[in-house]
Design a protein around this motif. Structure first.
Motif, PDB file in Angstrom:
ATOM      1  N   LYS A 211       0.829  -1.202   0.000  1.00  0.00           N
ATOM      2  CA  LYS A 211       0.000   0.000   0.000  1.00  0.00           C
ATOM      3  C   LYS A 211       0.862   1.250   0.000  1.00  0.00           C
ATOM      4  O   LYS A 211       0.542   2.239  -0.651  1.00  0.00           O
ATOM      5  CB  LYS A 211      -0.926   0.012   1.210  1.00  0.00           C
ATOM      6  N   LEU A 212       1.956   1.221   0.733  1.00  0.00           N
ATOM      7  CA  LEU A 212       2.842   2.377   0.763  1.00  0.00           C
ATOM      8  C   LEU A 212       3.580   2.550  -0.553  1.00  0.00           C
ATOM      9  O   LEU A 212       3.821   3.675  -0.993  1.00  0.00           O
ATOM     10  CB  LEU A 212       3.851   2.245   1.905  1.00  0.00           C
ATOM     11  N   LEU A 213       3.952   1.471  -1.194  1.00  0.00           N
ATOM     12  CA  LEU A 213       4.690   1.568  -2.440  1.00  0.00           C
ATOM     13  C   LEU A 213       3.803   1.968  -3.620  1.00  0.00           C
ATOM     14  O   LEU A 213       4.312   2.364  -4.666  1.00  0.00           O
ATOM     15  CB  LEU A 213       5.375   0.236  -2.741  1.00  0.00           C
ATOM     16  N   SER A 214       2.496   1.874  -3.461  1.00  0.00           N
ATOM     17  CA  SER A 214       1.616   2.236  -4.560  1.00  0.00           C
ATOM     18  C   SER A 214       1.455   3.743  -4.703  1.00  0.00           C
ATOM     19  O   SER A 214       0.978   4.213  -5.736  1.00  0.00           O
ATOM     20  CB  SER A 214       0.244   1.586  -4.364  1.00  0.00           C
ATOM     21  N   PHE A 215       1.799   4.499  -3.682  1.00  0.00           N
ATOM     22  CA  PHE A 215       1.695   5.954  -3.779  1.00  0.00           C
ATOM     23  C   PHE A 215       2.749   6.490  -4.731  1.00  0.00           C
ATOM     24  O   PHE A 215       3.882   6.031  -4.751  1.00  0.00           O
ATOM     25  CB  PHE A 215       1.886   6.605  -2.410  1.00  0.00           C
ATOM     26  N   THR A 216       2.365   7.476  -5.495  1.00  0.00           N
ATOM     27  CA  THR A 216       3.330   8.123  -6.375  1.00  0.00           C
ATOM     28  C   THR A 216       3.883   9.350  -5.665  1.00  0.00           C
ATOM     29  O   THR A 216       3.130  10.074  -5.004  1.00  0.00           O
ATOM     30  CB  THR A 216       2.675   8.561  -7.692  1.00  0.00           C
ATOM     31  N   PRO A 217       5.133   9.612  -5.795  1.00  0.00           N
ATOM     32  CA  PRO A 217       5.694  10.790  -5.119  1.00  0.00           C
ATOM     33  C   PRO A 217       5.188  12.074  -5.770  1.00  0.00           C
ATOM     34  O   PRO A 217       5.018  12.149  -6.991  1.00  0.00           O
ATOM     35  CB  PRO A 217       7.202  10.633  -5.292  1.00  0.00           C
ATOM     36  N   THR A 218       4.961  13.078  -4.973  1.00  0.00           N
ATOM     37  CA  THR A 218       4.436  14.328  -5.515  1.00  0.00           C
ATOM     38  C   THR A 218       5.539  15.168  -6.137  1.00  0.00           C
ATOM     39  O   THR A 218       5.296  15.895  -7.091  1.00  0.00           O
ATOM     40  CB  THR A 218       3.731  15.129  -4.417  1.00  0.00           C
ATOM     41  N   ASN A 219       6.720  15.083  -5.616  1.00  0.00           N
ATOM     42  CA  ASN A 219       7.839  15.847  -6.171  1.00  0.00           C
ATOM     43  C   ASN A 219       8.807  14.878  -6.835  1.00  0.00           C
ATOM     44  O   ASN A 219       9.622  14.246  -6.172  1.00  0.00           O
ATOM     45  CB  ASN A 219       8.564  16.618  -5.073  1.00  0.00           C
ATOM     46  N   THR A 220       8.708  14.761  -8.137  1.00  0.00           N
ATOM     47  CA  THR A 220       9.623  13.876  -8.834  1.00  0.00           C
ATOM     48  C   THR A 220      10.978  14.561  -8.959  1.00  0.00           C
ATOM     49  O   THR A 220      11.043  15.769  -9.221  1.00  0.00           O
ATOM     50  CB  THR A 220       9.087  13.517 -10.229  1.00  0.00           C
ATOM     51  N   PRO A 221      12.043  13.851  -8.781  1.00  0.00           N
ATOM     52  CA  PRO A 221      13.362  14.475  -8.873  1.00  0.00           C
ATOM     53  C   PRO A 221      13.690  14.878 -10.311  1.00  0.00           C
ATOM     54  O   PRO A 221      13.364  14.168 -11.260  1.00  0.00           O
ATOM     55  CB  PRO A 221      14.313  13.397  -8.369  1.00  0.00           C
ATOM     56  N   LEU A 222      14.291  15.998 -10.452  1.00  0.00           N
ATOM     57  CA  LEU A 222      14.675  16.483 -11.779  1.00  0.00           C
ATOM     58  C   LEU A 222      16.123  16.110 -12.059  1.00  0.00           C
ATOM     59  O   LEU A 222      16.946  16.027 -11.159  1.00  0.00           O
ATOM     60  CB  LEU A 222      14.532  18.007 -11.838  1.00  0.00           C
TER      61      LEU A 222
END
Length: 55
Positions: free
Chosen positions: A27-38
């Protein structure tokens, strides 16, 4: 010595790790990060050698 009796604690530890591994972690790994690294451009820095007084 009751500390060496693994009877209740081994079961609790195994159940907690199974709960974490099978239920909570996906469940935790299914979240997408809001700030993707550039991708930052790599910059090479020039370093100068240290002027040692004894050389």
């Amino acid at each position: 010595m009751p500390q060496l009796n693994p009877n209740p604690w081994l079961f609790i530890m195994i159940m907690s790790w199974l709960t974490f591994s099978l239920i909570i972690q996906p469940k935790l790994l299914s979240f997408t990060p809001t700030n993707t690294p550039l991708e930052k451009p790599s910059t090479s820095t020039e370093t100068t050698s240290w002027p040692w007084p004894w050389t």
